[in-house]
Design a protein around this motif. Structure first.
Motif, short mmCIF file in Angstrom:
data_model
loop_
_atom_site.label_atom_id
_atom_site.label_comp_id
_atom_site.label_asym_id
_atom_site.label_seq_id
_atom_site.Cartn_x
_atom_site.Cartn_y
_atom_site.Cartn_z
N GLY A 76 0.78 -1.22 0.00
CA GLY A 76 0.00 0.00 0.00
C GLY A 76 0.82 1.27 0.00
N ASP A 77 2.08 1.20 -0.38
CA ASP A 77 2.96 2.37 -0.39
C ASP A 77 3.21 2.80 -1.83
OD1 ASP A 77 4.89 4.30 -0.14
OD2 ASP A 77 6.19 3.13 1.19
N PRO A 78 2.56 3.86 -2.30
CA PRO A 78 2.73 4.27 -3.70
C PRO A 78 4.14 4.75 -4.03
CG PRO A 78 1.47 5.91 -2.49
CD PRO A 78 1.61 4.72 -1.59
N ARG A 79 4.92 5.06 -3.03
CA ARG A 79 6.32 5.44 -3.29
C ARG A 79 7.14 4.24 -3.75
NH1 ARG A 79 7.47 7.73 2.57
NH2 ARG A 79 6.52 5.67 2.93
N ARG A 80 6.58 3.04 -3.60
CA ARG A 80 7.30 1.81 -3.95
C ARG A 80 6.79 1.20 -5.26
NH1 ARG A 80 9.61 -0.55 0.52
NH2 ARG A 80 10.79 -1.75 -1.03
N ILE A 81 6.08 1.99 -6.07
CA ILE A 81 5.57 1.45 -7.33
C ILE A 81 6.68 0.88 -8.19
CG2 ILE A 81 4.67 2.20 -9.59
CD1 ILE A 81 2.58 3.83 -8.13
N GLY A 82 7.81 1.57 -8.26
CA GLY A 82 8.94 1.06 -9.04
C GLY A 82 9.45 -0.26 -8.51
N ASP A 83 9.52 -0.38 -7.18
CA ASP A 83 9.97 -1.63 -6.57
C ASP A 83 8.98 -2.77 -6.81
OD1 ASP A 83 12.27 -0.42 -5.43
OD2 ASP A 83 11.05 0.36 -3.79
N TRP A 84 7.69 -2.46 -6.68
CA TRP A 84 6.69 -3.50 -6.92
C TRP A 84 6.69 -3.95 -8.38
CZ3 TRP A 84 4.56 -6.54 -3.62
CH2 TRP A 84 4.28 -6.13 -2.32
N THR A 85 6.87 -3.01 -9.29
CA THR A 85 6.90 -3.38 -10.70
C THR A 85 8.07 -4.30 -11.01
OG1 THR A 85 5.84 -1.27 -11.27
CG2 THR A 85 6.93 -2.47 -13.06
N ALA A 86 9.23 -3.95 -10.51
CA ALA A 86 10.41 -4.80 -10.72
C ALA A 86 10.19 -6.19 -10.12
CB ALA A 86 11.64 -4.14 -10.12
N TYR A 87 9.54 -6.23 -8.96
CA TYR A 87 9.30 -7.51 -8.29
C TYR A 87 8.39 -8.41 -9.14
CZ TYR A 87 7.48 -10.90 -4.96
OH TYR A 87 7.11 -12.07 -4.33
N PHE A 88 7.27 -7.86 -9.58
CA PHE A 88 6.31 -8.69 -10.32
C PHE A 88 6.81 -9.01 -11.73
CE2 PHE A 88 3.11 -7.43 -7.09
CZ PHE A 88 2.66 -8.69 -6.78
N VAL A 89 7.59 -8.15 -12.32
CA VAL A 89 8.20 -8.48 -13.61
C VAL A 89 9.11 -9.70 -13.45
CG1 VAL A 89 9.85 -7.72 -15.37
CG2 VAL A 89 7.98 -6.22 -14.68
N ARG A 90 9.87 -9.73 -12.37
CA ARG A 90 10.73 -10.90 -12.11
C ARG A 90 9.88 -12.14 -11.86
NH1 ARG A 90 13.27 -7.33 -8.53
NH2 ARG A 90 12.44 -8.51 -6.75
N GLN A 91 8.83 -11.98 -11.06
CA GLN A 91 7.99 -13.13 -10.72
C GLN A 91 7.35 -13.74 -11.96
OE1 GLN A 91 7.14 -14.60 -7.45
NE2 GLN A 91 9.13 -13.62 -7.18
N THR A 92 6.79 -12.91 -12.83
CA THR A 92 6.10 -13.44 -14.01
C THR A 92 7.06 -13.90 -15.08
OG1 THR A 92 5.85 -11.17 -14.84
CG2 THR A 92 3.98 -12.13 -13.63
N ALA A 93 8.32 -13.47 -15.01
CA ALA A 93 9.32 -13.98 -15.94
C ALA A 93 9.84 -15.35 -15.52
CB ALA A 93 10.48 -13.00 -16.05
N ASP A 94 9.85 -15.59 -14.20
CA ASP A 94 10.45 -16.82 -13.67
C ASP A 94 9.44 -17.93 -13.40
OD1 ASP A 94 12.85 -15.50 -13.71
OD2 ASP A 94 12.84 -15.00 -11.58
N ARG A 95 8.15 -17.57 -13.30
CA ARG A 95 7.13 -18.54 -12.93
C ARG A 95 5.94 -18.42 -13.86
NH1 ARG A 95 5.68 -16.43 -7.24
NH2 ARG A 95 4.25 -18.21 -7.22
N PRO A 96 5.13 -19.47 -14.01
CA PRO A 96 3.90 -19.35 -14.81
C PRO A 96 3.02 -18.22 -14.27
CG PRO A 96 4.36 -21.64 -14.33
CD PRO A 96 5.32 -20.85 -13.51
N TRP A 97 2.44 -17.46 -15.17
CA TRP A 97 1.68 -16.29 -14.73
C TRP A 97 0.49 -16.67 -13.87
CZ3 TRP A 97 -3.44 -15.73 -15.91
CH2 TRP A 97 -3.95 -16.45 -17.00
N ARG A 98 -0.13 -17.83 -14.15
CA ARG A 98 -1.27 -18.25 -13.33
C ARG A 98 -0.84 -18.50 -11.89
NH1 ARG A 98 -5.81 -20.85 -16.21
NH2 ARG A 98 -5.47 -20.76 -18.45
N GLU A 99 0.32 -19.07 -11.73
CA GLU A 99 0.82 -19.35 -10.38
C GLU A 99 1.02 -18.05 -9.60
OE1 GLU A 99 5.08 -20.93 -8.82
OE2 GLU A 99 4.00 -22.33 -10.15
#
Length: 370
Positions: A76-99
């Motif tokens: 819930g911290d909008p100052r961390r949008i860049g961090d969250w984006t990098a995190y989920f880009v890594r997650q969806t690159a490394d794992r099936p998107w459904r998972e």
């Protein structure tokens, strides 16, 4: 499926930009271009983006990488949008998107009001393209198309960074369907504030909690899906008579639950009931904040195009695409979903609502001489 490549090209262009602009106004680009492509207007996408990109801001840089053990500190911290984006880009690159989706969906649902419901809408558009991709290429366990999985990552990140609960909501426990339940939602006393200010007033609004409890509950996952579809239909139809007070914001009473409905096929059935409950909370909140005290009369409403359902729907979306406003495009897309599932006798209300949105919201492309 898009055979032109326009959607993937557009998403790649858009991923250089952040999910918000001018404070916390949302970037609607990914949602609008997906709707344009899906409804046969791929040829207009890059022209539309050339207009829209002037509104956008660069994607914020990350400052502190999010980890599996420390993600709650960034919730819930909008100052961390860049961090969250990098995190989920890594997650969806490394794992099936459904998972990834199934892991995070129940965490995100309680904060569905995030960004005035735009994050969940963005996720719904992304999941729809990924489901199409899986179906057409038979790779349910693959990571999918890179720009589209990246789009899911951006939507999830936006949601996590803006997570916002809806206060005072009771779980459905009544006897009425979504149409009557929406009609029973009380209006907040002061409708001049922004979305977050309005949400904060809900618990002090007489009858709010009881009204949210009036919706009938669903006993099975299939009933959850069916009630959710009824909610989307009711909110879409209701826009025709209630959209004049806040034409842009009230569209989200329909587009937010429709985003959840689009996501259900990618989720295990055990998550369908909580998905319905969250979608209801979002739609009810938008209804409370942006509905007028007096609905429009039938004589004020436009007519839907004549002809078959398919031809009328095509005409309605063509009007929305020509209009160019991102909310009109997204709402017309939802209206077409409703029309397609209600048949020739029930489609008129949805198409009238979409035409009404074209009337109530100022056009952008026509006004620019395009």
């Amino acid at each position: 499926m898009d055979t032109t490549g326009a959607l993937d090209e557009a998403l790649q262009r858009l991923h250089d930009y952040g999910p918000e602009r001018n404070g916390w106004l949302s970037n609607h680009g990914p949602m609008a271009v997906e709707a344009l492509v899906r409804n046969g207007h791929a040829a207009t996408v890059h022209r539309w983006l050339d207009y829209y990109r002037d509104k956008l801001e660069d994607l914020p840089r990350g400052t502190d990488p999010i980890t599996e053990d420390g993600w709650r500190h960034a919730w819930g911290d909008p100052r961390r949008i860049g961090d969250w984006t990098a995190y989920f880009v890594r997650q969806t690159a490394d794992r099936p998107w459904r998972e990834v989706l199934v892991q995070w969906w129940p965490r995100l649902l309680p904060g569905i009001a995030a960004g005035a419901t735009h994050p969940v809408i963005r996720v719904g558009h992304a999941v729809r393209t990924l489901l199409d991709d899986d179906h057409d290429h038979d790779h349910d366990h693959d990571h999918g198309n890179a720009p589209r999985t990246a789009e899911l990552a951006h939507g999830l990140a936006y949601w996590a960074a803006r997570s916002l609960p809806t206060p005072g909501v009771a779980a459905p426990g009544g006897t009425v369907g979504p149409d009557r339940a929406l009609d029973g939602i009380p209006l907040i006393a002061d409708q001049d504030g922004g979305f977050r200010d309005g949400l904060a007033q809900l618990t002090a609004t007489p009858g709010w909690t009881a009204a949210t409890a009036a919706l009938r509950p669903a006993a099975t996952p299939e009933e959850s899906r069916d009630v959710l579809a009824e909610l989307v239909r009711a909110a879409t139809h209701r826009y025709a008579t209630h959209g004049h007070f806040s034409p842009i914001m009230l569209v989200h009473a329909a587009t937010a639950p429709n985003a959840v409905l689009r996501t259900l096929p990618a989720l295990p059935p055990a998550l369908w009931a909580p998905s319905l409950n969250a979608a209801w909370a979002a739609s009810a909140a938008v209804t409370a904040l942006y509905s007028p005290a007096t609905p429009a009369s039938a004589s004020e409403l436009p007519n839907a195009p004549t002809g078959s359902v398919a031809d009328a729907a095509q005409e309605v979306f063509a009007r929305a695409a020509e209009h160019g406003d991102e909310h009109v495009v997204k709402f017309a897309d939802t209206a077409l979903d409703v029309a397609a599932t209600t048949g020739s006798t029930g489609s008129t209300g949805a198409l009238v609502a979409a035409v009404r949105a074209c009337e109530l919201i100022d056009p952008v492309l026509r006004s620019r001489g395009n």
